[in-house]
Scaffold this active site. Structure first.
Site, PDB file in Angstrom:
ATOM      1  N   THR A  80       8.736   3.281  -9.386  1.00 50.55           N
ATOM      2  CA  THR A  80       9.094   4.595  -8.844  1.00 50.55           C
ATOM      3  C   THR A  80       9.533   5.607  -9.887  1.00 50.55           C
ATOM      4  OG1 THR A  80      11.295   3.680  -8.341  1.00 50.55           O
ATOM      5  CG2 THR A  80       9.707   3.785  -6.548  1.00 50.55           C
TER       6      THR A  80
ATOM      7  N   GLU B 158       9.638   8.011 -13.206  1.00 45.32           N
ATOM      8  CA  GLU B 158       8.605   8.770 -13.903  1.00 45.32           C
ATOM      9  C   GLU B 158       7.307   8.808 -13.097  1.00 45.32           C
ATOM     10  OE1 GLU B 158       9.383  10.670 -16.223  1.00 45.32           O
ATOM     11  OE2 GLU B 158      11.384   9.829 -16.371  1.00 45.32           O
TER      12      GLU B 158
ATOM     13  N   THR C 107      15.113  14.530 -14.055  1.00 46.90           N
ATOM     14  CA  THR C 107      15.178  14.110 -12.656  1.00 46.90           C
ATOM     15  C   THR C 107      16.415  14.664 -11.949  1.00 46.90           C
ATOM     16  OG1 THR C 107      14.029  12.070 -13.233  1.00 46.90           O
ATOM     17  CG2 THR C 107      15.199  12.102 -11.144  1.00 46.90           C
TER      18      THR C 107
ATOM     19  N   ASP D 267       6.401   8.138  -8.684  1.00 47.61           N
ATOM     20  CA  ASP D 267       6.197   7.099  -7.685  1.00 47.61           C
ATOM     21  C   ASP D 267       4.733   6.659  -7.726  1.00 47.61           C
ATOM     22  OD1 ASP D 267       7.077   5.830  -4.927  1.00 47.61           O
ATOM     23  OD2 ASP D 267       5.127   6.785  -4.625  1.00 47.61           O
TER      24      ASP D 267
ATOM     25  N   SER E  15      11.416  13.811  -9.794  1.00 48.75           N
ATOM     26  CA  SER E  15      10.684  14.209 -10.992  1.00 48.75           C
ATOM     27  C   SER E  15       9.645  15.288 -10.699  1.00 48.75           C
ATOM     28  CB  SER E  15       9.990  12.990 -11.611  1.00 48.75           C
ATOM     29  OG  SER E  15      10.949  12.012 -11.968  1.00 48.75           O
TER      30      SER E  15
ATOM     31  N   ARG F 254       5.932 -29.922 -15.079  1.00 48.09           N
ATOM     32  CA  ARG F 254       6.422 -30.571 -13.853  1.00 48.09           C
ATOM     33  C   ARG F 254       5.328 -31.437 -13.232  1.00 48.09           C
ATOM     34  NH1 ARG F 254      10.273 -29.746  -9.683  1.00 48.09           N
ATOM     35  NH2 ARG F 254      10.019 -31.573  -8.332  1.00 48.09           N
TER      36      ARG F 254
ATOM     37  N   GLY G 120      19.229   8.239 -18.207  1.00 52.13           N
ATOM     38  CA  GLY G 120      19.544   7.162 -19.133  1.00 52.13           C
ATOM     39  C   GLY G 120      20.261   7.681 -20.366  1.00 52.13           C
TER      40      GLY G 120
ATOM     41  N   GLN H  63      -1.718 -24.279  -6.772  1.00 50.22           N
ATOM     42  CA  GLN H  63      -0.971 -23.714  -7.901  1.00 50.22           C
ATOM     43  C   GLN H  63      -1.908 -22.947  -8.831  1.00 50.22           C
ATOM     44  OE1 GLN H  63       2.153 -23.840  -7.692  1.00 50.22           O
ATOM     45  NE2 GLN H  63       3.221 -23.967  -9.647  1.00 50.22           N
TER      46      GLN H  63
END
Length: 674
Positions: A455, A457, A201, A459, A207, A347, A240, A366
């Protein structure tokens, strides 16, 4: 008076007879239009049917053997994942705290990786080529412990699964290198003596491999390659392992060879080069290389991303280029939905007057938030499992059709799943109210760590365009007698089945048996995809005459992205249905069927407008789909605890106090000092 009374009585009887006759005619007509369910023959049965379809009632709850379900899902690599979990549980000093500074997180992440490889004896690299499914199981378990650890492990070893064919430092040596490279680097990569990074990159072109500007010029006098960064836009960015720990980099650069033409060099395209970046003993940056820290990120701060500039760096190594890929961290979805579901079961709030309070998961709102998400998590799991399996088969056979299939499916799944997960993490946080906002309950870190997967490797929007382009190519070849890749199997069948006018009879069928029939669900998904494919092909042809190819594509871009998403949803559903059919345990199969039906019908309902526009679904059927989706959400709620338990994530992996299997409030109060 008596006569008038008899007259009224006779009239009433006639009305009753007429009403009864009308009812019978309606029932007979219903039988013709909807032969699947047996219509109720009495008022009592009608009431039972209404009660059954209401979300406030329940049938007998499914009895789910969660151990058998977990064994079926996790398969034969359950042991290696448990080994990873147990190692970190036994080493509290290697567990990631809630609050940790960037530099401390990076060092902890490195110690976690060293401990896993050198102490626990889990050696992922040997499985990259020998058993990719086992390798991905290890990555998944490591990512569950700490997403930064999963990513750092992938940077060091990966031979990626989600987009194309290979991935980062270790994978590039295995897949691009010769036997000489493997002999030289394999052991050091395996035991972490040779930590490395993957420098593709760039700051300006990201990329986009074909647009990379870093240059590697061959010097025939010294038989070396000279690596140069010609401008700021060509600086390798977000690499990285580069900022702190990396000693080597696989660097992607345009290979320039000397020629006798006017330019003096010939551009041979992008190739990959192994470049040492730090001294093996002193760890000092080598001459000609500049390394800078990309700094604090929104998430994944255990990974040391750096920027690299090369100034006339001479190296002897070259390896040849093919495509690459990256994993989107599917485990985030499982963890988040587990936390939200367990808390929602725990809860209690409000309820009928003078009655005990009810679980918040008993509220329809829920259930609407979480149960389709739980169903989707299962669906994505089986689709991802399929992708890993065909990737493994591709590595063994090198079959060209499988290569194309892995490329298309991984691009689509990566985009679809990561986009869905990003939204789901926010929904899970909101579903847990204020406690979801507490950092210790992890939604913030999960969301932040996952965000980048949309995004890097590739988008997501770009990847979906790749899927759409491939689908249009396959569509064209379908009508020219070409060979179709495996991903587009349903195009092998007569597309006329999916492009013909909807059947006005079946468009009105609304019985539960029909709506839960896998054939109906698959036909609906494929009909939508086929309609989108045909219509966008027509639009592109029309607009290309006036706007050109690029202009037409841009004019239809939203249509194309919707097409790609629709196709990926079809593939996901196919794999889910197959997983249900192949499940050997009856109780697990029944649970999976329920969850699969919820996934399918929820997706149909979410796009009901598309089906209504073309009269594929009549109004009464649309209403029945909506009611059944709500009812299935309620049914899934009844076994939600067992379904998340089947993910088999230990408490020390989920880590959120509100998601503990027992004494959750005790863990939570202890955290704040009680």
């Amino acid at each position: 008076m008596e006569s008038r009374s008899r007259s009224r009585s006779d009239n009433q009887t006639a009305e009753d007879d007429s009403r009864l006759s009308t009812t019978r005619r309606i029932q007979r007509l219903t039988l013709h239009l909807n032969p699947n369910p047996t219509p109720p023959e009495s008022h009592q049965e009608q009431q039972q049917l209404l009660q059954r379809l209401s979300c406030g009632s329940s049938r007998v709850k499914l009895e789910v053997d969660k151990i058998q379900l977990s064994i079926y899902m996790r398969g034969k690599y359950r042991d290696i994942q448990d080994r990873v979990f147990e190692f970190f549980n036994s080493r509290p000093e290697l567990q990631t705290p809630v609050e940790i500074l960037k530099d401390e997180h990076r060092e902890l992440c490195w110690r976690q990786l060293l401990g896993l490889v050198r102490e626990a004896g889990v050696r992922p690299f040997r499985y990259v080529a020998e058993d990719p499914i086992k390798y991905f199981a290890i990555v998944e378990a490591a990512g569950s412990v700490d997403m930064s650890l999963g990513v750092k492990l992938g940077v060091q070893y990966s031979s990626g699964k989600k987009r194309n064919l290979l991935s980062l430092w270790g994978g590039s040596v295995l897949n691009l290198g010769t036997q000489k490279h493997k002999d030289k680097y394999y052991d050091g990569i395996d035991n972490l003596d040779y930590p490395g990074c993957f420098a593709m990159t760039e700051l300006h072109h990201g990329s986009n491999v074909q647009g990379l500007q870093t240059v590697a010029t061959f010097d025939p006098l010294t038989d070396e390659f000279i690596i140069d960064t010609p401008n700021d836009g060509a600086i390798k960015w977000w690499i990285g392992n580069a900022a702190v720990h990396g000693k080597f980099a696989t660097v992607f650069a345009k290979l320039m060879l000397p020629t006798h033409n006017a330019k003096g060099v010939s551009d041979m395209g992008v190739h990959a080069f192994i470049v040492p970046i730090r001294d093996m003993k002193t760890h000092q940056t080598l001459p000609g290389i500049e390394i800078h820290d990309c700094g604090h990120k929104v998430g994944l701060n255990g990974v040391d991303n750096g920027a690299l500039r090369f100034r006339a760096v001479r190296i002897p190594e070259i390896i040849f280029l093919i495509d690459l890929g990256m994993s989107p961290g599917m485990e985030n979805t499982q963890i988040a939905v587990t936390i939200a579901t367990r808390y929602s079961l725990l809860r209690q709030q409000f309820g009928p007057p003078k009655q005990p309070e009810v679980s918040i998961l008993d509220y329809q709102s829920q259930q609407h938030k979480l149960m389709p998400m739980l169903a989707s998590t299962y669906a994505f799991y089986f689709a991802s499992k399929h992708l890993v399996e065909i990737y493994s088969e591709m590595k063994k056979t090198h079959d060209e059709q499988l290569v194309a299939d892995v490329h298309a499916l991984s691009a689509g799944l990566k985009s679809y799943v990561t986009s869905y997960t990003a939204k789901s993490l926010s929904v899970c946080r909101e579903a847990c109210g204020g406690h979801g906002y507490a950092a210790v309950n992890r939604f913030g870190s999960l969301r932040n760590d996952h965000d980048i997967f949309q995004t890097f490797e590739g988008d997501n929007t770009v990847l979906l365009q790749q899927v759409a382009a491939d689908l249009l190519k396959q569509y064209k070849e379908k009508f020219q007698g070409g060979t179709l890749s495996v991903t587009w199997n349903y195009l092998r069948e007569s597309m006329n089945t999916y492009l013909s006018q909807p059947n006005p009879v079946t468009a009105r069928w609304e019985g539960e048996e029909h709506l839960r029939d896998p054939k109906f669900q698959l036909d609906a998904f494929r009909y939508r995809t086929s309609r989108l494919l045909q219509s966008v092909a027509v639009r592109l042809r029309k607009h290309s005459k006036t706007l050109g190819g690029f202009g037409a594509w841009n004019r239809c871009l939203n249509h194309l992205i919707t097409l790609a998403e629709s196709h990926i949803e079809s593939v996901i559903l196919v794999k889910f249905i197959e997983a249900v059919q192949n499940c050997p345990d009856p109780s697990s199969q029944a649970a999976l069927k329920l969850v699969c039906d919820l996934y399918a019908l929820n997706r149909i309902w979410n796009d009901i407008g598309t089906y209504r526009i073309v009269d594929y679904v009549a109004p009464n059927k649309a209403k029945a789909i909506h009611k059944l989706t709500e009812y299935l959400s309620f049914q899934v709620r009844n076994i939600a605890g067992e379904l998340v338990d089947a993910f088999d994530l230990p408490d020390h992996v989920t880590r959120a106090p509100i998601a503990m299997k027992s004494e959750a409030y005790s863990h939570y109060t202890q955290y704040v000092g009680f």
